[in-house]
Scaffold this motif. Structure first.
Motif, mmCIF file in Angstrom:
data_model
loop_
_atom_site.group_PDB
_atom_site.id
_atom_site.type_symbol
_atom_site.label_atom_id
_atom_site.label_comp_id
_atom_site.label_asym_id
_atom_site.label_seq_id
_atom_site.Cartn_x
_atom_site.Cartn_y
_atom_site.Cartn_z
ATOM 1 N N GLU A 20 36.752 -60.121 -42.999
ATOM 2 C CA GLU A 20 35.461 -60.411 -44.395
ATOM 3 C C GLU A 20 34.711 -61.653 -44.059
ATOM 4 O O GLU A 20 35.276 -62.724 -43.111
ATOM 5 N N CYS A 21 33.320 -61.527 -43.398
ATOM 6 C CA CYS A 21 32.267 -62.799 -44.093
ATOM 7 C C CYS A 21 33.005 -63.371 -44.875
ATOM 8 O O CYS A 21 32.492 -63.137 -46.175
ATOM 9 N N HIS B 264 27.916 -65.543 -40.031
ATOM 10 C CA HIS B 264 29.117 -64.800 -40.312
ATOM 11 C C HIS B 264 29.822 -65.925 -39.841
ATOM 12 O O HIS B 264 30.343 -66.469 -39.065
ATOM 13 N N ASP C 43 20.647 -63.361 -43.578
ATOM 14 C CA ASP C 43 21.251 -64.000 -42.329
ATOM 15 C C ASP C 43 20.649 -65.117 -41.428
ATOM 16 O O ASP C 43 21.232 -66.105 -41.180
ATOM 17 N N ALA D 230 30.212 -59.354 -45.515
ATOM 18 C CA ALA D 230 30.172 -57.717 -44.777
ATOM 19 C C ALA D 230 31.618 -57.938 -44.449
ATOM 20 O O ALA D 230 32.233 -59.028 -43.904
ATOM 21 N N ILE D 231 32.218 -56.686 -44.363
ATOM 22 C CA ILE D 231 33.268 -56.127 -43.690
ATOM 23 C C ILE D 231 33.160 -55.576 -42.312
ATOM 24 O O ILE D 231 32.265 -54.837 -42.095
ATOM 25 N N GLN D 232 34.374 -56.013 -40.972
ATOM 26 C CA GLN D 232 34.195 -55.702 -39.737
ATOM 27 C C GLN D 232 35.593 -55.321 -39.453
ATOM 28 O O GLN D 232 36.087 -56.486 -39.241
ATOM 29 N N TYR D 233 35.702 -53.858 -38.548
ATOM 30 C CA TYR D 233 36.672 -53.440 -38.422
ATOM 31 C C TYR D 233 36.839 -53.954 -37.119
ATOM 32 O O TYR D 233 36.185 -54.091 -36.022
ATOM 33 N N GLU D 234 38.037 -54.672 -36.312
ATOM 34 C CA GLU D 234 38.614 -54.512 -35.426
ATOM 35 C C GLU D 234 39.661 -54.044 -34.644
ATOM 36 O O GLU D 234 40.688 -54.077 -35.448
ATOM 37 N N HIS E 92 40.490 -59.884 -43.635
ATOM 38 C CA HIS E 92 40.136 -58.975 -44.799
ATOM 39 C C HIS E 92 41.895 -58.153 -44.733
ATOM 40 O O HIS E 92 42.356 -57.657 -45.792
ATOM 41 N N TRP F 150 33.435 -65.441 -40.238
ATOM 42 C CA TRP F 150 34.911 -64.219 -40.194
ATOM 43 C C TRP F 150 36.548 -64.637 -40.962
ATOM 44 O O TRP F 150 36.682 -65.804 -40.223
ATOM 45 N N SER G 220 40.983 -56.119 -39.881
ATOM 46 C CA SER G 220 39.858 -56.151 -40.808
ATOM 47 C C SER G 220 39.344 -57.506 -41.036
ATOM 48 O O SER G 220 40.221 -57.517 -41.471
#
Length: 55
Positions: free
Chosen positions: A38-39, A19, A5, A44-48, A24, A21, A36
């Motif tokens: 993704e960067c 990142h 990073d 990287a995947i992040q859940y919202e 995804h 976003w 979700s």
């Protein structure tokens, strides 16, 4: 945050200057929707969660 990073090589696959976003996936439920992200740099995947998650 990952070690990569801190890199300043924007656009190099696998390296993440910060990142950025993009959507995804979108998950529809009877109580609402969540998604979700993704960067675009490091993958990287992040859940919202939705506002109805956890209620």
């Amino acid at each position: 945050m990952a070690i990569d990073d801190a890199n300043d090589n924007a656009g190099v696959p696998g390296e993440c200057p910060e990142h950025e976003w993009k959507v995804h996936g979108i998950y529809l439920r009877g109580t609402g929707a969540s998604m979700s992200v993704e960067c675009k740099w490091c993958g990287a995947i992040q859940y919202e969660p939705s506002l109805s998650d956890g209620t």
